[in-house]
Design a protein around this motif. Sequence first.
Motif, PDB file in Angstrom:
ATOM      1  N   ILE A 833       0.819  -1.215   0.000  1.00 27.47           N
ATOM      2  CA  ILE A 833       0.000   0.000   0.000  1.00 27.47           C
ATOM      3  C   ILE A 833       0.849   1.260   0.000  1.00 27.47           C
ATOM      4  CG2 ILE A 833      -1.938  -1.127   1.170  1.00 27.47           C
ATOM      5  CD1 ILE A 833      -1.019   0.199   3.750  1.00 27.47           C
ATOM      6  N   ARG A 834       2.180   1.098  -0.035  1.00 25.12           N
ATOM      7  CA  ARG A 834       2.966   2.309  -0.170  1.00 25.12           C
ATOM      8  C   ARG A 834       2.779   2.904  -1.559  1.00 25.12           C
ATOM      9  NH1 ARG A 834       7.097  -0.048   3.323  1.00 25.12           N
ATOM     10  NH2 ARG A 834       8.047  -1.052   1.494  1.00 25.12           N
ATOM     11  N   ASP A 835       2.469   2.032  -2.498  1.00 28.59           N
ATOM     12  CA  ASP A 835       2.176   2.505  -3.858  1.00 28.59           C
ATOM     13  C   ASP A 835       1.256   1.470  -4.480  1.00 28.59           C
ATOM     14  OD1 ASP A 835       2.081   3.775  -6.240  1.00 28.59           O
ATOM     15  OD2 ASP A 835       4.085   3.145  -6.909  1.00 28.59           O
ATOM     16  N   LYS A 852     -21.070   4.903  15.516  1.00 32.76           N
ATOM     17  CA  LYS A 852     -19.985   4.014  15.071  1.00 32.76           C
ATOM     18  C   LYS A 852     -20.145   3.713  13.590  1.00 32.76           C
ATOM     19  CE  LYS A 852     -17.990  -0.561  15.874  1.00 32.76           C
ATOM     20  NZ  LYS A 852     -18.123  -1.801  16.663  1.00 32.76           N
ATOM     21  N   LEU A 853     -19.081   3.988  12.813  1.00 33.70           N
ATOM     22  CA  LEU A 853     -19.072   3.716  11.383  1.00 33.70           C
ATOM     23  C   LEU A 853     -18.057   2.607  11.123  1.00 33.70           C
ATOM     24  CD1 LEU A 853     -19.831   4.410   8.440  1.00 33.70           C
ATOM     25  CD2 LEU A 853     -17.976   6.114   8.463  1.00 33.70           C
ATOM     26  N   LEU A 854     -18.507   1.536  10.448  1.00 34.66           N
ATOM     27  CA  LEU A 854     -17.649   0.394  10.152  1.00 34.66           C
ATOM     28  C   LEU A 854     -17.635   0.186   8.647  1.00 34.66           C
ATOM     29  CD1 LEU A 854     -15.941  -1.970  11.242  1.00 34.66           C
ATOM     30  CD2 LEU A 854     -18.050  -3.330  11.282  1.00 34.66           C
ATOM     31  N   LEU A 855     -16.397   0.266   8.065  1.00 37.08           N
ATOM     32  CA  LEU A 855     -16.235   0.083   6.634  1.00 37.08           C
ATOM     33  C   LEU A 855     -15.384  -1.165   6.391  1.00 37.08           C
ATOM     34  CD1 LEU A 855     -15.405   3.764   5.544  1.00 37.08           C
ATOM     35  CD2 LEU A 855     -17.588   2.579   5.338  1.00 37.08           C
ATOM     36  N   ALA A 856     -15.898  -2.059   5.599  1.00 33.34           N
ATOM     37  CA  ALA A 856     -15.130  -3.262   5.180  1.00 33.34           C
ATOM     38  C   ALA A 856     -14.761  -3.057   3.710  1.00 33.34           C
ATOM     39  CB  ALA A 856     -15.956  -4.522   5.376  1.00 33.34           C
ATOM     40  N   VAL A 857     -13.447  -2.757   3.443  1.00 34.00           N
ATOM     41  CA  VAL A 857     -13.009  -2.363   2.113  1.00 34.00           C
ATOM     42  C   VAL A 857     -12.255  -3.540   1.470  1.00 34.00           C
ATOM     43  CG1 VAL A 857     -11.666  -0.695   0.782  1.00 34.00           C
ATOM     44  CG2 VAL A 857     -12.790   0.003   2.908  1.00 34.00           C
ATOM     45  N   SER A 858     -12.618  -3.827   0.217  1.00 34.79           N
ATOM     46  CA  SER A 858     -11.941  -4.869  -0.565  1.00 34.79           C
ATOM     47  C   SER A 858     -11.279  -4.190  -1.764  1.00 34.79           C
ATOM     48  CB  SER A 858     -12.947  -5.921  -1.028  1.00 34.79           C
ATOM     49  OG  SER A 858     -12.307  -6.852  -1.897  1.00 34.79           O
ATOM     50  N   LEU A 859      -9.934  -4.421  -1.927  1.00 31.00           N
ATOM     51  CA  LEU A 859      -9.177  -3.748  -2.975  1.00 31.00           C
ATOM     52  C   LEU A 859      -8.577  -4.790  -3.918  1.00 31.00           C
ATOM     53  CD1 LEU A 859      -7.262  -1.163  -0.788  1.00 31.00           C
ATOM     54  CD2 LEU A 859      -9.095  -0.664  -2.399  1.00 31.00           C
ATOM     55  N   GLN A 860      -8.573  -4.444  -5.190  1.00 28.10           N
ATOM     56  CA  GLN A 860      -7.914  -5.248  -6.211  1.00 28.10           C
ATOM     57  C   GLN A 860      -7.106  -4.299  -7.112  1.00 28.10           C
ATOM     58  OE1 GLN A 860     -10.431  -7.850  -8.454  1.00 28.10           O
ATOM     59  NE2 GLN A 860     -11.620  -8.517  -6.634  1.00 28.10           N
ATOM     60  N   GLY A 861      -5.827  -4.713  -7.417  1.00 30.80           N
ATOM     61  CA  GLY A 861      -4.995  -3.870  -8.261  1.00 30.80           C
ATOM     62  C   GLY A 861      -3.547  -4.409  -8.265  1.00 30.80           C
ATOM     63  N   ILE A 862      -2.590  -3.510  -8.519  1.00 25.15           N
ATOM     64  CA  ILE A 862      -1.191  -3.919  -8.556  1.00 25.15           C
ATOM     65  C   ILE A 862      -0.396  -2.952  -7.710  1.00 25.15           C
ATOM     66  CG2 ILE A 862      -1.359  -5.002 -10.834  1.00 25.15           C
ATOM     67  CD1 ILE A 862      -0.084  -2.483 -11.987  1.00 25.15           C
ATOM     68  N   SER A 863       0.774  -3.508  -7.206  1.00 23.10           N
ATOM     69  CA  SER A 863       1.693  -2.694  -6.443  1.00 23.10           C
ATOM     70  C   SER A 863       3.058  -2.824  -7.096  1.00 23.10           C
ATOM     71  CB  SER A 863       1.775  -3.172  -4.997  1.00 23.10           C
ATOM     72  OG  SER A 863       2.775  -2.447  -4.303  1.00 23.10           O
ATOM     73  N   PRO A 864       3.602  -1.822  -7.759  1.00 25.47           N
ATOM     74  CA  PRO A 864       4.880  -1.916  -8.472  1.00 25.47           C
ATOM     75  C   PRO A 864       6.006  -2.374  -7.566  1.00 25.47           C
ATOM     76  CG  PRO A 864       3.700   0.064  -9.093  1.00 25.47           C
ATOM     77  CD  PRO A 864       2.952  -0.551  -7.976  1.00 25.47           C
ATOM     78  N   GLU A 865       5.949  -2.061  -6.263  1.00 21.94           N
ATOM     79  CA  GLU A 865       7.036  -2.483  -5.396  1.00 21.94           C
ATOM     80  C   GLU A 865       7.050  -3.982  -5.225  1.00 21.94           C
ATOM     81  OE1 GLU A 865       7.462  -0.564  -1.692  1.00 21.94           O
ATOM     82  OE2 GLU A 865       7.254   1.446  -2.507  1.00 21.94           O
ATOM     83  N   ASP A 867       5.149  -6.364  -7.543  1.00 24.00           N
ATOM     84  CA  ASP A 867       5.178  -6.972  -8.876  1.00 24.00           C
ATOM     85  C   ASP A 867       4.354  -6.089  -9.787  1.00 24.00           C
ATOM     86  OD1 ASP A 867       4.986  -8.506 -11.203  1.00 24.00           O
ATOM     87  OD2 ASP A 867       4.903 -10.381 -10.084  1.00 24.00           O
ATOM     88  N   LYS A 868       4.953  -5.675 -10.896  1.00 17.95           N
ATOM     89  CA  LYS A 868       4.267  -4.763 -11.761  1.00 17.95           C
ATOM     90  C   LYS A 868       3.149  -5.417 -12.539  1.00 17.95           C
ATOM     91  CE  LYS A 868       8.145  -1.585 -12.476  1.00 17.95           C
ATOM     92  NZ  LYS A 868       9.029  -0.939 -13.473  1.00 17.95           N
ATOM     93  N   ARG A 869       3.167  -6.779 -12.601  1.00 19.43           N
ATOM     94  CA  ARG A 869       2.141  -7.431 -13.394  1.00 19.43           C
ATOM     95  C   ARG A 869       1.218  -8.299 -12.561  1.00 19.43           C
ATOM     96  NH1 ARG A 869       5.277  -9.370 -18.944  1.00 19.43           N
ATOM     97  NH2 ARG A 869       5.925  -7.255 -19.578  1.00 19.43           N
ATOM     98  N   ARG A 870       1.643  -8.764 -11.493  1.00 22.40           N
ATOM     99  CA  ARG A 870       0.843  -9.713 -10.718  1.00 22.40           C
ATOM    100  C   ARG A 870      -0.199  -8.952  -9.888  1.00 22.40           C
ATOM    101  NH1 ARG A 870       3.186 -14.039  -6.311  1.00 22.40           N
ATOM    102  NH2 ARG A 870       1.132 -14.994  -5.810  1.00 22.40           N
ATOM    103  N   PRO A 871      -1.500  -9.309 -10.007  1.00 18.36           N
ATOM    104  CA  PRO A 871      -2.551  -8.603  -9.236  1.00 18.36           C
ATOM    105  C   PRO A 871      -2.397  -8.863  -7.736  1.00 18.36           C
ATOM    106  CG  PRO A 871      -3.501  -9.843 -11.071  1.00 18.36           C
ATOM    107  CD  PRO A 871      -2.082 -10.302 -10.960  1.00 18.36           C
ATOM    108  N   VAL A 872      -2.821  -7.803  -6.984  1.00 19.46           N
ATOM    109  CA  VAL A 872      -2.796  -7.883  -5.512  1.00 19.46           C
ATOM    110  C   VAL A 872      -4.230  -7.731  -4.979  1.00 19.46           C
ATOM    111  CG1 VAL A 872      -1.942  -6.856  -3.381  1.00 19.46           C
ATOM    112  CG2 VAL A 872      -0.485  -6.935  -5.433  1.00 19.46           C
TER     113      VAL A 872
END
Length: 908
Positions: A833-835, A852-865, A867-872
């Motif tokens: 998550i640094r990039d 009270k606010l509760l957020l459950a966040v789901s992320l999909q993408g890539i992190s160059p640090e 792997d530039k091609r492998r999804p995270v």
Amino acid sequence: MHQQTALYSHYGPKTMRILKGFIKLTLLTLLLTTCALLVIRYFFADQLITAALQRAGATKTSVHLAALGTDQVRFDFLNATFPLKKGTTLHIQAKQISLQYDLQRLLHNKKCDLLTIEEVALSQQGESKSTPSPSLQLPEKITLLEDSIRARLPIERIRLEKVVLQDNFPAQVKDRNIRLTASFNKTALQAQAILQVDQQTQLFLEFHSPDAQHATAELVGKQGEEEILRIKLNLQPDRLTGDVNLLLQPVNELFLRPLTAEKNIPVPEGSLDGTFSLPLPLKSDAALQAALTLSDSNKHQIHLEASGTPDTRQATLLLFGKKGKQEFLKTDLTMQEQRIKGTYSLHCDQLRSFLAPYLPQPLPAINGKLSGTVDVPLPGNQEKGFKAMIAASSLALPSLTASSAQISVAGKLNGNDLHLDRDSTFHGKKLRFGKTTIKECSLDLAGDFSRKGNQFLLDFAEQQKIHIKSLKAGSTKVQEILLQSPKRLRFDYNKTTWSFAKNTLQAAPLAIRVGSVDINTGPLQCSFSALRSTNSGLEIITTLSSPTLIITTPKAEVPLKNITGNFQLQQHVISSKLQGDPERIPGKIQAEVEHNLGRSAGFFTLRTDKALDLNQEEITLAGLLNKWQFPFDLDKGSMHLETRGDWQKGKKFHLTLLTEIERGSGYFQKFLFEGLDTQQKLVLLPVLRSQSQGTVSLHKLIGGIDIHNIRAKTSLVPAKTGKQPIVQLNDLQAELLQGTMSSPEIRYDLNKKESNFTVNVNSLDLANLVELMKAKDMQATGKISGKIPVKIEGKKISVNKGELYNDPPGGEISYTSAQAEATGLSEHALKAIRDFRYTALKSTAEYSPSGKLLLAVSLQGISPELDKRRPVHFNITIEQNLNTLLQGLRYSKGLGEKIDKRVQQRYR
């Protein structure tokens, strides 16, 4: 005996025999002489009787002797005419006259035994029937046939078998059969008479008189076996007294019918009983007394006791009236020195019932009890001062009723002019006229009163007061009215109408209720151009002014100042138009009230003449009302208000409100707002609802997270689930975090425990959201959208299973905090998550009423640090107290103190 013996011895027997013979011869001679005289008088009796009648005053006489004997004289007829006063004459026609006597007694005491006349006709001629009878004049002393005449009457008894009165004699005795008998003994007279009125009715007269100054007489009338009349008279040298008992209807038919019919005087069923006493001689200062009791068939009884002198210097009058055992009339009056004083009390309805048969026209319908006192001078009294008081209870007039009323007057009389002193007042309780009721009323009556024909004029003195407590007219109630006239007030009364001349009255503060609206004024000045009664009722037209006015509706209380306007009461309709300045806001407020007394219906309106300007320092909308009960206020902008209330008998009170706001700024609960433009038409009562769909637009809502350009269509819709309405927003649009939020329809049912609706968010800027959440060392880019289902339970708001997702193509997240290791994330995750460049972001949102606010966040993408091609793929759970967050945001922006100060001053 010795003389007789001596005489006999002196003359001897022979002489005595000669004397006795002489006496016998003398008697025989007298007897023959008497017989001769009788024979002679037979031939001259007519002339002797005629001469006797002429000496008695007769002008024309005729008599015919039928027979003359030693014990009686009979005449076939006797006619005589006697002149009377005022040119009238009395004609006497007598038939079959018989005079009986004993010759020896006649020679001894000069009295005959009995005079009998079979028929006597009396007629009086020369007096016109239309000539009014002279007024009754009683002699100073009553003498019945002088004693010297009585003693010389040449007869002991008289019997008249039939007496007929003709011509100008009263119709009551005219052509009736009268039978009369009389006897004479020295100065004593005794007589009986019978008048046969008709087959059923007879009158009986008994008369006794020992001398000229004493007598008793009794007249009795009967119809069959019923006694209808009894009159007793008693004459003494110093007094004449009498008793009267009669039945009104039979006596009227016998004696009074011509008079009562001509005068149209009704005579009811009933009786009259009474006594009277007249002193003799009857001088001007003699005390007369009378007592009369009148009873009718309805058990009414009137008793009168009166005494006084003919010169009217002194008199007393005591009058009682009863029905059964209940007294309905009592009057006690005294007249002395040309002044009447006394007391009276009466029950009007019973007195009216008693008098109804005696009057040609009925009295006005007046009920209740009246009592009072009088002290009034009579004509001729130089002292003009008077006092009078009349008190009424349970009073009912055709146009007025009162549980009690009292008028006290004092002043001076001068012909038709009257001056009333300051002590003259009127006081009444529980008054009602028409549909207007008054609990208590007091009037000052001092002034000058005059009469011209049927017109009465009263000029009230200056500073007179009118005090009214609890006036009610239909649904209009006035707690208290205190009026004072600085100038003289002119009152005009003419038969059935009255009016006041134009004037100005000063009134103490008023408390008025019209329907459910309260109106309280300060001191009032009323300049009226009309204050009068008309054929259609009371009429008032006046202008008003007051320094203050407070109008209170079921929802608000509006204080005003500098009040001017008018008030009218015409055709049973009350109307008023007033205008004034709001007490704490620049501007003008207009109020109008109209109420129809006949239909118990009306309306009121309260509106701003021009829009209220709230842009001055320390001027807020809350200053319009004394009791601000709303969770909002305006301190900038302009506002127009108009409220209207309608009421009608049998229907619920109807209250509406129109509001228009331009460029308004203020607060709502713990939020500030700017640029408010709205128009709302609401029905407040009987059911809260929108009269038409309203609009609202708001430039900015400030509360930590600012919302811009809010727009919606608003309405309050009646609900079938309860009395409270449904709050409905349509086409809601707003700008939030460089995105938008919207909802096609929001329905909030105030009657239900919970209401649910959904808010759509579109293209919210994630960078701004991260900045608001104060996540240190985190940056983010991209847009998110989603749906937020909202549930409201009372004052509690919650969100369950809200969904947020990113707008394509995605965005970047960077978190480079030096304390990242303390977050508990793995090194791999921290590096990611640094990039982190996401292509899919999805979050569920839960919000509880505690904040009270509760957020459950789901992320999909890539992190160059990594792997530039492998999804995270990774998930993050964020928990935050939204209330604390918003409060922190407000204070961090410097809004906390400003919001709290404005909200806490107004909102409780």
